[in-house]
Design a protein around this motif. Structure first.
Motif, PDB file in Angstrom:
ATOM      1  N   ARG A 224      34.834  30.803  95.788  1.00  0.00           N
ATOM      2  CA  ARG A 224      33.406  30.406  95.626  1.00  0.00           C
ATOM      3  C   ARG A 224      33.583  29.342  94.425  1.00  0.00           C
TER       4      ARG A 224
ATOM      5  N   PRO B 142      25.552  28.441  94.906  1.00  0.00           N
ATOM      6  CA  PRO B 142      25.893  30.166  95.210  1.00  0.00           C
ATOM      7  C   PRO B 142      24.899  30.381  96.109  1.00  0.00           C
TER       8      PRO B 142
ATOM      9  N   LEU C  77      26.669  29.484  99.523  1.00  0.00           N
ATOM     10  CA  LEU C  77      27.869  30.280  99.816  1.00  0.00           C
ATOM     11  C   LEU C  77      27.370  32.053 100.129  1.00  0.00           C
ATOM     12  N   ASN C  78      26.379  32.454  99.592  1.00  0.00           N
ATOM     13  CA  ASN C  78      25.975  33.524  99.917  1.00  0.00           C
ATOM     14  C   ASN C  78      25.550  33.706 101.498  1.00  0.00           C
TER      15      ASN C  78
ATOM     16  N   GLY D   9      28.355  33.835 103.677  1.00  0.00           N
ATOM     17  CA  GLY D   9      29.298  35.062 103.709  1.00  0.00           C
ATOM     18  C   GLY D   9      30.419  35.014 102.726  1.00  0.00           C
ATOM     19  N   VAL D  10      30.494  33.906 101.858  1.00  0.00           N
ATOM     20  CA  VAL D  10      31.686  33.932 101.209  1.00  0.00           C
ATOM     21  C   VAL D  10      31.651  34.687  99.935  1.00  0.00           C
ATOM     22  N   LYS D  11      32.618  35.716  99.670  1.00  0.00           N
ATOM     23  CA  LYS D  11      32.493  36.767  98.534  1.00  0.00           C
ATOM     24  C   LYS D  11      33.563  36.545  97.702  1.00  0.00           C
ATOM     25  N   ASP D  12      34.627  36.233  98.045  1.00  0.00           N
ATOM     26  CA  ASP D  12      35.932  36.027  96.987  1.00  0.00           C
ATOM     27  C   ASP D  12      35.425  34.929  96.095  1.00  0.00           C
ATOM     28  N   MET D  13      35.467  35.462  94.797  1.00  0.00           N
ATOM     29  CA  MET D  13      35.432  34.602  93.573  1.00  0.00           C
ATOM     30  C   MET D  13      36.038  33.404  93.609  1.00  0.00           C
TER      31      MET D  13
ATOM     32  N   SER E  95      31.547  34.865  86.807  1.00  0.00           N
ATOM     33  CA  SER E  95      32.992  35.431  87.139  1.00  0.00           C
ATOM     34  C   SER E  95      34.058  34.392  86.162  1.00  0.00           C
TER      35      SER E  95
END
Length: 239
Positions: free
Chosen positions: A189, A175, A178-179, A182-186, A209
């Motif tokens: 991820r 996590p 990924l942060n 800049g990967v925000k799409d669940m 999620s």
């Protein structure tokens, strides 16, 4: 006094329920620390539980085989728990259909990267062929990874350790990475974490999620299938 405590431990360790109880307590302690720390991914409850249990086995000079006689009840529940991942996946079935091509492309890239990068780095450090084989399926769920390793001439026990370490590392650092990227799409991820860190990563994704958990579970299953088919072919071709 130490002798008496040791005798008590020897007596209790003969009961398989002791190992089961210790496993559950260790995880609850790990989860309590994890929650108190604001769900910091670096304090993954599985990691804490493993450290606690390994320390206890070392201090008490208890063989793993003795411990596993009771812990196998938890191990048995891995099957139903994995099947239960189908529920969040079913709820996201329409999105999975829409993203099928992207999922397959990402999965293929992730599977190959996980195996090739691990083997390549280990080879640069002079690892033996047996170790390389054991390392190659590290991102696949343990039962499948151990089967692949044994088939190709690796050490299933070493593979199991590497799989657990990979899962814990992925759940703890995935996590954060990924942060940073800049990967925000669940969905994306979850797909990344499931491909890289199988069940332990999927458990972490589900805490964040349901969408991430669904795609992580999907990636875990498909990665196991892809690796079981492709890795033996690639290994025999190049080695």
């Amino acid at each position: 006094m130490d002798g008496e405590l040791r005798e008590i431990w020897v007596y209790l360790s003969a009961s398989p329920l002791l190992a089961l109880t210790l496993t559950l307590v260790a995880y609850q302690v790990g989860f309590w620390i994890y929650r108190r720390a604001g769900f910091n991914p670096l304090l993954n409850p599985v990691l804490i539980a493993v450290v606690l249990l390994v320390s206890l086995l070392l201090v008490t000079d208890t063989q793993y085989s003795v411990y596993f006689e009771g812990a196998q009840f938890v191990h048995f529940m891995l099957g139903p728990a994995t099947v239960a991942l189908a529920l969040p996946l079913y709820r996201q079935l329409e999105r999975v259909r829409r993203s099928s091509i992207a999922i397959l492309a990402s999965l293929l890239a992730g599977s190959l990267t996980a195996a090739i990068s691990a083997v390549g780095i280990a080879a640069l450090f002079g690892a033996s062929k047996e170790t390389l084989v054991s390392l190659a399926p590290k991102s696949v769920t343990a039962p499948v990874a151990m089967g692949i390793s044994e088939q190709l001439g690796g050490l299933p026990s070493l593979t199991a350790v590497l799989v657990i370490l990979t899962g814990i590392t992925g759940a703890a650092l995935g996590p954060l990475l990924l942060n940073l990227m800049g990967v925000k799409d669940m969905a994306a991820r979850g797909l990344a974490i499931g491909t890289a860190s199988h069940g332990i990563g999927t458990a972490r994704a589900l805490q964040v999620s349901e969408l991430a958990g669904a795609f992580s579970g999907l990636a875990m299953g498909l990665n196991a299938l892809a690796t079981a088919i492709l890795l033996p072919l690639v290994w025999k071709l190049f080695f």
